[in-house]
Motif scaffolding. Structure first.
Motif, PDB file in Angstrom:
ATOM      1  N   GLU A 193      49.349 -16.129  54.896  1.00  0.00           N
ATOM      2  CA  GLU A 193      49.675 -14.749  55.248  1.00  0.00           C
ATOM      3  C   GLU A 193      50.933 -14.283  54.504  1.00  0.00           C
ATOM      4  O   GLU A 193      50.940 -13.248  53.855  1.00  0.00           O
ATOM      5  N   CYS A 194      52.007 -15.103  54.602  1.00  0.00           N
ATOM      6  CA  CYS A 194      53.276 -14.627  54.058  1.00  0.00           C
ATOM      7  C   CYS A 194      53.779 -15.460  52.891  1.00  0.00           C
ATOM      8  O   CYS A 194      54.788 -15.131  52.277  1.00  0.00           O
ATOM      9  N   PHE A 209      54.961 -18.473  52.941  1.00  0.00           N
ATOM     10  CA  PHE A 209      56.031 -19.402  53.310  1.00  0.00           C
ATOM     11  C   PHE A 209      55.675 -20.852  52.957  1.00  0.00           C
ATOM     12  O   PHE A 209      54.576 -21.316  53.229  1.00  0.00           O
ATOM     13  N   CYS A 235      52.656 -20.671  61.186  1.00  0.00           N
ATOM     14  CA  CYS A 235      53.750 -20.351  60.281  1.00  0.00           C
ATOM     15  C   CYS A 235      55.002 -19.969  61.069  1.00  0.00           C
ATOM     16  O   CYS A 235      54.950 -19.065  61.903  1.00  0.00           O
ATOM     17  N   ASN A 282      57.433 -18.502  60.077  1.00  0.00           N
ATOM     18  CA  ASN A 282      57.960 -17.258  59.537  1.00  0.00           C
ATOM     19  C   ASN A 282      57.239 -16.048  60.118  1.00  0.00           C
ATOM     20  O   ASN A 282      57.868 -15.100  60.583  1.00  0.00           O
TER      21      ASN A 282
HETATM   22 ZN   LIG Z   1      53.642 -16.939  57.276  1.00  0.00          ZN
END
Ligand SMILES: [Zn+2]
Ligand SMILES: [Zn+2]
Length: 817
Positions: free
Chosen positions: A520-521, A523, A558, A560
């Motif tokens: 998703e991000c 990280f 995650c 994050n």
């Molecule tokens: Zn993430």
DNA sequence: AGCACGCCGACT
DNA sequence: GTCGGCGTGCTC
């Protein structure tokens, strides 16, 4: 008469010299000459490093033979190799043999022969097994059978076989592998015209074959290769023999020198130097004229014409009667580059490359030694070429990791040794790169090196735009494996294919270790102590730092963004090819990776097929990023920058920056401006963003900060101790023991990290764990103290191969172990 | 690296 | 008591 003695070193991992007495008749021996001496139950070739009037050891044995008329190693080269051995913690002998051609060692070794045809029941199972191994191929050295049979109990069993009368040993001379080449020549005698008149039968023959008379008369006094002579004259060997009997000519054996021939290139157009090139040459010139040591770092973007600067400086150096060494990464040693240097230097050039035979190497080495070579071009080993009067060393692509020797001792970095060697010779060093290593650029900013910037490209072609595709948001072409491709990249590829243009797709080699990354991000879990990515271990579902050993449970979500975590290990080129063909079924794809380039010339075959347009897409690992530019390639795609970024090494960002910059430089050559597309989940990573804008200075600043904060080179020196062992627990224990042993004595001088698993955790059936030392730049700026403590505490255990275990030391590792 | 020696447990 | 697995130490 007083006896004389010599100290000798061998190409063995024994860091000491050995004393020998010199018999009267060999008293011409000098330091730097090779000698054949008894050593254990064999005879070995060693190099004399000192001549003295007292023995360094009670009752030394005698030198058997002196193999050279003149010293092969100069006093200076002795000093250099000694420094290399001390700096990189190898034996002097191992460093010294870098300065000699390979395969020149003679020896006398014990070979094993059979006394009986068959084993009988007086032998045990194991003894019978060994007997059969020997019987398979008798008359080889002990080491040969040991390798086949296995180390354990080998000598024990072999000696029992001998005692029981099944085998015997015999000392046999083993000649050097690299030999001079001798060929048969026909020498045509000067008095041929007068002499031939005396032989009526020969005159009769000439009447029939007048062209032979002409041939001979034109070549009076010359030596002609016998095979060539027979071919050109179409004369039969008995006739030649007869002519020799008559004294018209004679057959002689002559040493011939093996040389590699390059076709001449058409006269190049007269190059007009750019202002930047002129300025660069001008900056270097004073040091060339004063013959004063200095190191110049040429930071020049791809296509700024660095090579022409090397050539112009080289010309000046040669004009002063000095010699030069040009180091080039093997992969860039292409005929085009070589020819440019050849053009300038002429026949007095020696080009070394990895595919050369031992014999060719030997001949070129001697040509250097005898002063018939003014310039050497080659990979790292070329640095030790025996050139006299050295004036210049060029290290092209100085950031390249191939300058560091990793497999065998000493683990030296030719770029760094080059600077030391140049200093010893009052020579000038040119380091060149479009993406200098952090270390070198830092040295340049600190005035240790002089910095030369070349920012403009000769052809004025713009650096191509590097487009970063944010894979977190990008629309993918499908599910599963098809998530590898963004719609954008596939669209661009299709566009090129419809225009009959070509595409190169790059994928990082598979990482050695798995890592986690949030899809998703983007990280990636990082070690809070070391700033490198944590390695994912399925066993125990944990994340571990392979420098300091920091361990946490693997993330399920995650931390994050709370997103679903993915475990990712990189995708092999094979799977990418399959997925690609699913998306673009009509594409003609050539794959170039470890698997498809196994054969000897498969490399060239693939590249040529692509160059000839027999494929639309070339898909491969980094190895295709360099040393080639194809006119019809207008798009280079990097499938994923993430594998590279996630390599648990503090140099991972630097490597990605270098790779992307290099790809951009390649893609934008020639007239057409190419396009570079990079897919990544780490869209905002500084290495990727700075590569996008071709901003080296920006990258350098940011990266230097990381290095400073987490104490990495160029702010500290690193030494790694690598423990290899068959048994996992033993590996861990041994590594822990070493870390423990070092901690107290090194407390003042170095930070001891680990034990921790190596980046490659298992190789050749051996587990690998490491201890990493970060030296304190205040208390041990040169590293000498730490190294001496290391030797003192680990001493003989270092580098010594035991049955199941080996301990290696890597000074200034260029990729973490 | 290459080799011998000597210790020790295992197995006649 | 030999065999054979393994660590240690020497090689001028
Ligand atoms: Zn993430
Ligand atoms: Zn760490």
């Amino acid at each position: 008469m007083k006896d004389i003695f010599v100290e000798v070193v061998f190409n063995l991992p024994i860091n000491q010299t050995f004393s020998y007495r010199v018999p009267q008749e060999l008293s011409r021996v000098q330091p730097g000459m090779r000698v054949l001496v008894p050593f254990g139950n064999q005879f070995l070739t060693g190099v004399v490093v000192m001549k003295r009037d007292r023995p360094g050891f009670p009752n030394p044995k005698d030198v058997v033979d002196v193999l050279d008329e003149l010293p092969l190693i100069t006093e200076k080269m002795m000093q250099l190799t000694r420094w290399v051995s001390e700096y990189y913690l190898s034996s002097w002998g191992q460093a010294l043999f870098l300065a000699l051609p390979r395969g020149i060692e003679e020896a006398v070794k014990e070979k094993v022969f059979l006394l009986k045809d068959l084993p009988d029941d007086t032998l045990t199972q194991r003894q019978r097994e060994l007997f059969l191994v020997i019987a398979e191929n008798p008359g080889n050295t002990k080491a040969y059978y040991r390798k086949k049979f296995g180390y354990s109990s080998f000598y024990n069993l072999l000696n029992i076989l001998k005692k029981k009368g099944f085998v015997y040993f015999e000392q046999e001379y083993i000649e050097a592998q690299a030999r001079e080449l001798f060929r048969q020549f026909v020498h045509i005698n000067e008095d041929y015209p007068q002499l031939k008149e005396k032989f009526p039968d020969f005159l009769k023959y000439l009447k029939r074959r007048p062209e032979i008379d002409a041939y001979m008369s034109e070549r009076l006094g010359q030596d002609i290769l016998k095979s060539k002579f027979l071919e050109e004259t179409r004369m039969s060997p008995p006739t030649l023999a007869k002519m020799c009997r008559y004294g018209l000519c004679q057959q002689i054996t002559k040493k011939v020198e093996r040389r590699i021939h390059f076709e001449d290139v058409e006269e190049p157009k007269i190059v007009k130097l750019t202002d930047e090139q002129t300025a660069a040459i001008k900056a270097v010139e004073p040091n060339i004229e004063k013959e004063a040591f200095a190191t110049f770092l040429i930071h020049g973007v791809t296509g700024s014409g660095k090579t022409q600067v090397y050539i112009e400086v080289l010309k000046k150096v040669l004009a002063r009667g000095k010699t030069a060494i040009i180091l080039i990464p093997e992969i860039a040693l292409t005929p085009q580059t070589v020819r440019r240097f050849k053009k300038v230097v002429g026949d007095e050039i020696a080009i070394f490359h990895s595919k050369m035979s031992l014999g060719e190497r030997l001949d070129y080495w001697h040509a250097c030694y005898e002063g018939r070579i003014q310039c050497v071009v080659g990979p790292r080993s070329a640095l030790f070429a025996p050139l006299d009067n050295l004036g210049l060393i060029v290290v092209d692509e100085e950031h390249e990791h191939t300058y560091k020797q990793t497999e065998i001792n000493p683990h030296y970095n030719a770029r760094d040794v080059a600077i030391y060697w140049a200093r010893m010779n009052n020579a000038v060093v040119l380091l060149g790169s479009a993406t200098p290593s952090l270390e070198s650029y830092y040295n340049a900013l600190n005035k240790k090196y002089a910095l030369i910037e070349m920012k403009k490209r000769i052809d004025d072609v713009q650096m191509p735009a590097v487009e970063i595709i944010d894979m977190r948001r990008a629309k993918k072409v499908g599910q599963g494996e098809l998530r590898l491709f963004s719609q954008l990249l596939i669209d661009k590829i299709n566009e090129r294919l419809s225009k009959k243009e070509q595409v190169i797709l790059l994928q990082n080699r598979r990482g050695f270790s798995a890592f986690e990354q949030c899809s998703e991000c983007g990280f990636i879990p990082i070690c809070p102590n070391c700033d490198i990515s944590l390695t994912y271990h399925a066993h125990g579902e944990k994340l571990q730092c392979h420098l300091c050993g920091y361990t946490i449970p693997a993330y399920q979500f995650c931390p994050n963004c709370g997103g679903r975590q993915i475990v990712y290990k990189g995708t092999g080129t094979q799977r990418i090819e399959k997925a690609l063909l699913e998306v673009i079924p009509h594409a003609r794809v050539l794959r170039m990776d470890r698997d498809t380039t196994r054969g000897k010339r498969s490399h060239e075959t693939i590249l040529q097929a692509f160059a000839e347009g027999r494929a639309d897409i070339l898909l491969g690992t980094q190895m295709i990023a360099k040393g080639l530019d194809f006119g019809r390639v207008t798009l280079v795609g990097v499938i994923s920058a993430d594998v590279g970024l996630s390599i648990p090494d503090f140099r991972a960002p630097e490597r990605i920056f270098q790779l992307l910059t290099q790809v951009a430089g390649r893609a934008g050559r020639r007239q057409k401006v190419g396009e570079v597309m990079v897919q990544t989940y780490s869209y905002s990573h500084y290495a990727i963003q700075f590569a996008r804008t071709h901003d080296y200075a920006g990258f350098f600043k940011e990266e230097l900060n990381h290095r400073k904060n987490f104490r990495y080179p160029p702010f500290v020196r690193l030494i790694q101790i690598l423990v290899l062992h068959k048994d996992f627990m033993e590996t861990v224990n041994k590594t822990r023991e070493i870390a423990h042993k070092l901690k107290a004595p090194l407390a003042k001088y170095a930070q001891v990290l680990g034990p921790a698993p190596g980046i490659i955790q298992r190789m050749n059936n051996l587990h690998r764990w490491v201890v990493t030392l970060k030296l304190n730049p205040q208390t041990d700026p040169t590293g000498k103290i730490t190294k001496s403590i290391l030797l003192q505490k680990l001493g003989s255990a270092l580098e010594k191969k035991k049955k199941n275990q080996q301990i290696l030391v890597d000074v200034d590792p260029i990729t973490l172990n």
